[in-house]
Scaffold this motif. Structure first.
Motif, short mmCIF file in Angstrom:
data_model
loop_
_atom_site.label_atom_id
_atom_site.label_comp_id
_atom_site.label_asym_id
_atom_site.label_seq_id
_atom_site.Cartn_x
_atom_site.Cartn_y
_atom_site.Cartn_z
N LEU A 15 -33.29 28.92 14.84
CA LEU A 15 -34.49 29.75 14.79
C LEU A 15 -34.46 30.87 15.82
O LEU A 15 -35.02 31.94 15.60
CB LEU A 15 -35.73 28.88 15.02
N ASP A 16 -33.81 30.62 16.96
CA ASP A 16 -33.77 31.65 18.01
C ASP A 16 -32.63 32.63 17.81
O ASP A 16 -32.39 33.49 18.66
CB ASP A 16 -33.66 31.00 19.40
N GLY A 17 -31.90 32.54 16.69
CA GLY A 17 -30.85 33.49 16.39
C GLY A 17 -29.48 33.13 16.89
O GLY A 17 -28.51 33.82 16.58
N ARG A 18 -29.37 32.04 17.66
CA ARG A 18 -28.05 31.63 18.14
C ARG A 18 -27.29 30.86 17.06
O ARG A 18 -27.89 30.23 16.20
CB ARG A 18 -28.19 30.77 19.41
N VAL A 19 -25.98 30.92 17.15
CA VAL A 19 -25.14 30.25 16.17
C VAL A 19 -25.16 28.75 16.42
O VAL A 19 -24.90 28.29 17.54
CB VAL A 19 -23.70 30.79 16.23
N ARG A 20 -25.46 27.96 15.39
CA ARG A 20 -25.45 26.51 15.53
C ARG A 20 -24.32 25.86 14.75
O ARG A 20 -23.99 24.70 14.97
CB ARG A 20 -26.78 25.91 15.07
N GLY A 21 -23.71 26.57 13.83
CA GLY A 21 -22.62 26.00 13.05
C GLY A 21 -21.91 27.06 12.24
O GLY A 21 -22.51 28.05 11.85
N SER A 22 -20.63 26.84 11.99
CA SER A 22 -19.85 27.75 11.15
C SER A 22 -18.64 27.00 10.65
O SER A 22 -18.28 25.94 11.17
CB SER A 22 -19.42 28.99 11.94
N GLY A 23 -18.02 27.55 9.62
CA GLY A 23 -16.84 26.89 9.09
C GLY A 23 -16.26 27.65 7.92
O GLY A 23 -16.85 28.61 7.41
N VAL A 24 -15.08 27.20 7.50
CA VAL A 24 -14.41 27.77 6.34
C VAL A 24 -14.80 26.93 5.13
O VAL A 24 -14.76 25.70 5.17
CB VAL A 24 -12.89 27.78 6.54
N GLY A 25 -15.17 27.58 4.04
CA GLY A 25 -15.54 26.85 2.84
C GLY A 25 -17.03 26.87 2.59
O GLY A 25 -17.77 27.68 3.16
N TYR A 26 -17.49 25.95 1.76
CA TYR A 26 -18.88 25.94 1.32
C TYR A 26 -19.81 25.39 2.41
O TYR A 26 -19.44 24.46 3.13
CB TYR A 26 -19.02 25.11 0.05
N PRO A 27 -21.01 25.93 2.51
CA PRO A 27 -21.97 25.41 3.49
C PRO A 27 -22.36 23.97 3.16
O PRO A 27 -22.54 23.63 1.98
CB PRO A 27 -23.18 26.34 3.33
N PRO A 28 -22.51 23.11 4.16
CA PRO A 28 -22.92 21.71 3.92
C PRO A 28 -24.43 21.61 3.77
O PRO A 28 -25.14 21.20 4.70
CB PRO A 28 -22.41 21.00 5.18
N TRP A 29 -24.93 21.93 2.59
CA TRP A 29 -26.39 21.98 2.38
C TRP A 29 -27.05 20.64 2.67
O TRP A 29 -28.13 20.59 3.29
CB TRP A 29 -26.68 22.41 0.94
N GLN A 30 -26.43 19.57 2.23
CA GLN A 30 -27.03 18.25 2.45
C GLN A 30 -27.12 17.93 3.93
O GLN A 30 -28.10 17.34 4.40
CB GLN A 30 -26.22 17.18 1.72
N ALA A 31 -26.10 18.33 4.70
CA ALA A 31 -26.13 18.11 6.15
C ALA A 31 -27.23 18.93 6.80
O ALA A 31 -27.91 18.46 7.73
CB ALA A 31 -24.77 18.46 6.75
N PHE A 32 -27.46 20.17 6.34
CA PHE A 32 -28.54 20.98 6.88
C PHE A 32 -29.89 20.28 6.67
O PHE A 32 -30.72 20.25 7.58
CB PHE A 32 -28.57 22.35 6.21
N VAL A 33 -30.09 19.73 5.48
CA VAL A 33 -31.34 19.05 5.19
C VAL A 33 -31.52 17.84 6.11
O VAL A 33 -32.62 17.55 6.60
CB VAL A 33 -31.38 18.62 3.71
N ALA A 34 -30.43 17.12 6.36
CA ALA A 34 -30.51 15.92 7.20
C ALA A 34 -30.72 16.25 8.67
O ALA A 34 -31.38 15.51 9.39
CB ALA A 34 -29.23 15.09 7.02
N GLN A 35 -30.17 17.39 9.12
CA GLN A 35 -30.18 17.71 10.55
C GLN A 35 -31.39 18.51 10.99
O GLN A 35 -31.84 18.39 12.13
CB GLN A 35 -28.91 18.48 10.91
N LEU A 36 -31.93 19.35 10.12
CA LEU A 36 -32.96 20.30 10.52
C LEU A 36 -34.36 19.73 10.27
O LEU A 36 -34.62 19.17 9.21
CB LEU A 36 -32.80 21.62 9.76
N PRO A 37 -35.27 19.90 11.23
CA PRO A 37 -36.65 19.45 11.02
C PRO A 37 -37.45 20.48 10.23
O PRO A 37 -37.11 21.66 10.21
CB PRO A 37 -37.20 19.33 12.45
N PRO A 38 -38.51 20.07 9.55
CA PRO A 38 -39.38 21.03 8.85
C PRO A 38 -40.01 22.01 9.84
O PRO A 38 -40.19 21.70 11.02
CB PRO A 38 -40.44 20.15 8.18
N VAL A 39 -40.37 23.18 9.34
CA VAL A 39 -40.99 24.19 10.20
C VAL A 39 -42.49 24.27 9.96
O VAL A 39 -43.15 25.12 10.55
CB VAL A 39 -40.36 25.58 9.96
N LYS A 40 -43.03 23.42 9.11
CA LYS A 40 -44.47 23.41 8.86
C LYS A 40 -45.02 22.01 9.11
O LYS A 40 -44.29 21.04 9.16
CB LYS A 40 -44.77 23.84 7.42
#
Length: 259
Positions: A219-244
């Motif tokens: 949220l603050d604009g800093r890089v939290r992850g990167s990689g070669v290939g497809y983004p791990p969408w399921q991992a994002f859902v598991a790791q990130l908290p809701p914003v509302k």
């Protein structure tokens, strides 16, 4: 701006570096005094008995100078690496995007604090497949404030169309469907600047220029992850908290470690 952010993120680094310099100066002065005492002691047999203690003191002072010089060098190296990384992030924040047709382009940094951006960069076919893989998680990603910036590196337009089921959503779910589509409506503008920034990042990471990559931001604009290939969408859902809801604000800093 990168130096200011570095000071904010590491507020005590300058204090530590100041004390390292002060201790180095003190130990260096002690070594100089011991050296001026050692030379006469070695040249005069009558004063040779004191040479051992003087030599011991000189060794301690030299060791102290060496230790604090190493600590200062390590701190300085860490500072330079952090400033270089923040500079790259500041350059990224100046790249421009357009949020939907007919809207004026805005810097990427305008979305700080409101969205967790995921940059998907590669050939159009790669972007299309990344989009297809994200569809089962669109609602969860939306709740976590994720917005995607698709960047096609081969000049072709990716196919980012929702299927018939999405188009035929009932009226009660129409607003949610519209929000889902917003996840993929950010469009890079001035693509030559985007391409240059990505090429520089790939060189630093020793990644092939032709490799498709993803980059996720906090949220603050800093890089939290990167990689070669497809983004791990399921991992994002598991790791990130809701914003509302009740968790909004409380877990804004729980975006994961910074790379």
């Amino acid at each position: 701006m990168a130096k200011i952010r570095s000071e904010v993120l590491s507020p005590f680094r300058s204090v530590r570096m100041f004390f390292y310099l002060a201790f180095m100066a003190s130990a260096g002065l002690g070594a100089l005094i011991a050296l001026t005492q050692l030379i006469p002691a070695l040249s005069s047999p009558a004063r040779a008995a004191a040479a051992g203690e003087t030599l011991k003191g000189l060794g301690i002072d030299v060791a102290a100078v060496s230790v604090f010089a190493f600590l200062y060098w390590r701190e300085s190296k860490a500072k330079d690496a952090q400033v270089a990384k923040l500079t790259r992030e500041e350059n990224l924040s100046r790249l421009r995007i357009r949020a939907g047709e007919g809207r004026p382009p805005v810097p990427l940094g305008e979305l700080r604090g409101t969205a967790r951006l995921v940059i998907v960069a590669g050939p159009a076919a790669f972007v299309t497949e990344s989009f297809r893989r994200s569809k089962p998680f669109l609602k969860d990603l939306m709740e976590r404030g994720v917005l995607v910036v698709p960047f096609s590196t081969d000049g072709n337009a990716p196919d980012l169309q929702f299927d018939e089921a999405d188009e035929e959503e009932e009226e009660a779910a129409a607003a949610a469907g519209k929000m889902k589509r917003r996840l993929w409506q950010l469009t890079p503008v001035y693509t030559s600047e985007w391409a240059k920034w990505l090429d520089d990042q790939k060189k630093l990471a020793n990644v092939s220029p032709d490799s498709p990559v993803y980059l996720s931001l906090r949220l603050d604009g800093r890089v939290r992850g990167s990689g070669v290939g497809y983004p791990p969408w399921q991992a994002f859902v598991a790791q990130l908290p809701p914003v509302k809801g009740m968790w909004s604000g409380l877990l804004d800093g729980m975006d994961g470690r910074v790379l």
